[in-house]
Motif scaffolding. Structure first.
Motif: not given
Length: 92
Positions: A34-43, A49-52
């Motif tokens: 989730k963290a990786r996809t959130a960063v990739e999509s620029g959410a 997500a990175l913190k979690v």
């Protein structure tokens, strides 16, 4: 099949541990993904997500679910990706 009572008990304990470890490892992998996809999509929630994911990685390493260096390497790669994407976003 186990023959002694202690071997039977150890098999039961092993089965319980296996289920717990599998669920925790699955939750860890989901958080990292989730963290990786959130960063990739620029959410907008990429930092959260990175913190979690970082917290889950630290907890998994503390419980010896994964090796501490594996946790450190994954956290490093995630933060590096985050910095790279956030630096590229304002430039473009």
């Amino acid at each position: 099949m186990p023959n002694t009572a202690s071997a039977k008990k150890e098999q039961r304990k092993s089965a319980k541990r296996r289920l717990l470890n599998r669920s925790q490892r699955s939750a860890l992998r989901t958080a990292v993904k989730k963290a990786r996809t959130a960063v990739e999509s620029g959410a907008a929630d990429a930092e959260a997500a990175l913190k979690v994911a970082t917290k889950k990685l630290d907890q998994a390493a503390a419980k010896h679910l994964i090796h501490k260096n594996t946790a450190a390497r994954t956290k490093s790669r995630l933060s590096k990706l985050t910095k790279k994407k956030t630096a590229a976003a304002p430039a473009s």
